[in-house]
Design a protein around this motif. Structure first.
Motif, short mmCIF file in Angstrom:
data_model
loop_
_atom_site.label_atom_id
_atom_site.label_comp_id
_atom_site.label_asym_id
_atom_site.label_seq_id
_atom_site.Cartn_x
_atom_site.Cartn_y
_atom_site.Cartn_z
N VAL A 117 0.86 -1.18 0.00
CA VAL A 117 0.00 0.00 0.00
C VAL A 117 0.90 1.23 0.00
O VAL A 117 1.77 1.36 0.86
CB VAL A 117 -0.92 0.03 1.24
N VAL A 118 0.70 2.12 -0.98
CA VAL A 118 1.56 3.28 -1.15
C VAL A 118 0.70 4.55 -1.20
O VAL A 118 -0.29 4.59 -1.94
CB VAL A 118 2.40 3.18 -2.44
N ARG A 119 1.09 5.53 -0.44
CA ARG A 119 0.36 6.80 -0.48
C ARG A 119 0.73 7.57 -1.74
O ARG A 119 1.91 7.74 -2.06
CB ARG A 119 0.69 7.64 0.76
N ILE A 120 -0.30 8.04 -2.47
CA ILE A 120 -0.03 8.75 -3.72
C ILE A 120 -0.67 10.14 -3.77
O ILE A 120 -0.60 10.82 -4.79
CB ILE A 120 -0.52 7.93 -4.93
N GLY A 121 -1.28 10.57 -2.68
CA GLY A 121 -1.86 11.91 -2.69
C GLY A 121 -2.78 12.14 -1.51
O GLY A 121 -2.95 11.27 -0.65
N THR A 122 -3.37 13.35 -1.48
CA THR A 122 -4.35 13.73 -0.46
C THR A 122 -5.48 14.48 -1.15
O THR A 122 -5.24 15.34 -2.00
CB THR A 122 -3.71 14.63 0.61
N LEU A 123 -6.70 14.16 -0.77
CA LEU A 123 -7.85 14.81 -1.38
C LEU A 123 -8.25 16.07 -0.61
O LEU A 123 -8.00 16.18 0.59
CB LEU A 123 -9.05 13.87 -1.42
N GLU A 124 -8.88 16.98 -1.31
CA GLU A 124 -9.47 18.16 -0.70
C GLU A 124 -10.91 18.27 -1.21
O GLU A 124 -11.21 19.07 -2.11
CB GLU A 124 -8.67 19.41 -1.05
N PRO A 125 -11.83 17.46 -0.67
CA PRO A 125 -13.20 17.47 -1.15
C PRO A 125 -13.92 18.77 -0.81
O PRO A 125 -13.51 19.51 0.09
CB PRO A 125 -13.84 16.29 -0.42
N ALA A 126 -15.01 19.03 -1.52
CA ALA A 126 -15.78 20.25 -1.29
C ALA A 126 -16.49 20.22 0.05
O ALA A 126 -16.84 21.27 0.61
CB ALA A 126 -16.79 20.44 -2.43
N GLY A 127 -16.74 19.04 0.58
CA GLY A 127 -17.43 18.90 1.86
C GLY A 127 -17.13 17.56 2.47
O GLY A 127 -16.41 16.74 1.90
#
Length: 266
Positions: free
Chosen positions: A118-128
């Protein structure tokens, strides 16, 4: 934490998912047309229990992109063993099941380098904070997968189809002849785009066929074994225990079937 609801074997997007109706719910969302050539399914698992739920995940031969509660985007490589994914109480996990070759596009790594990892590939910034907002942000993140298939990925998709749909495990030579490439190239295609040897991929897809038959209708284990391509019932039992850690009886008994069938491997 056992639930009183009847477990349901949900079939769709190339995978069989076992959920307890009292503890969790599993659903798949429509994949945008622009992503369908790289994404098999968009899914979410929502825990309904007051405590952490350990979601059973069976091997399906594919890779996933999963968003955790911290909104971290994780690339989950293929696996040849079942595992349990903890889901905190009353929370949801969203993800995407990828087609062969898509994982390397996102990570720049070959699939065999990510097998069991399992490799981290990013971070989300959802609208809510809602699950729908997180899913929308994941779809936007997966916009990187709108690139067309490369010739190598096309070969991988065709190779997977040949291996997956074969009742008996095909030889590397027969797959190579069908694709017009060498046996060494077949192994390279699976290493780069699938992350599993052809024989292991066939075992896993055969397991999925058995789960479909067991969850869709009431057949004897001997009949499920025969129709799935196992040599006999004992062979089915050994393989299911190896791949899931469970016996066919413990997986399929008292399961409320889902009428949908698995879609093709492509």
């Amino acid at each position: 934490m056992p639930g009183s609801g009847l477990p349901r074997l949900v079939l769709g997007g190339g995978a069989s998912v076992l959920v307890d109706s009292d503890l969790a719910e599993y659903a798949e969302c429509t994949v945008p047309v622009i992503l369908r050539h790289q994404v098999r399914a968009l899914w979410q698992v929502r825990a309904l229990s007051p405590g952490t739920w350990r979601h059973p995940v069976f091997p399906d031969g594919y890779s996933d992109v999963v968003v955790t509660g911290a909104l971290r985007v994780l690339a989950v490589g293929p696996s040849h063993r079942a595992h349990h994914q903890p889901i905190p109480a009353e929370s949801a996990v969203v993800g995407a099941r990828l087609r062969p070759g898509a994982l390397s596009i996102l990570t720049g790594m070959t699939a065999d380098d990510l097998c069991g990892r399992v490799v981290r590939i990013g971070t989300l910034e959802p609208a809510g904070p809602a699950t729908g907002d997180v899913m929308a942000a994941l779809v936007a993140f997966l916009g990187q997968l709108t690139v067309p298939h490369t010739p190598s990925q096309v070969r991988a998709l065709r190779a997977c189809e040949l291996v997956s749909t074969a009742v008996r495990a095909p030889s590397i030579r027969s797959v190579a002849d069908a694709l017009g490439i060498s046996e060494r190239s077949v192994r390279s295609v699976f290493a780069e785009h699938v992350g599993l040897p052809p024989s292991t991929f066939h075992q896993i897809r055969r397991l999925q066929r058995a789960l479909v038959l067991g969850g869709a209708r009431r057949l004897s284990l001997a009949e499920i074994a025969h129709r799935s391509g196992y040599s006999d019932q004992a062979h089915l039992c050994r393989q299911m225990r190896t791949l899931t850690g469970l016996t066919p009886g413990s997986v399929l008994s008292n399961v409320a079937p889902d009428p949908r069938a698995l879609d093709p491997v492509r």
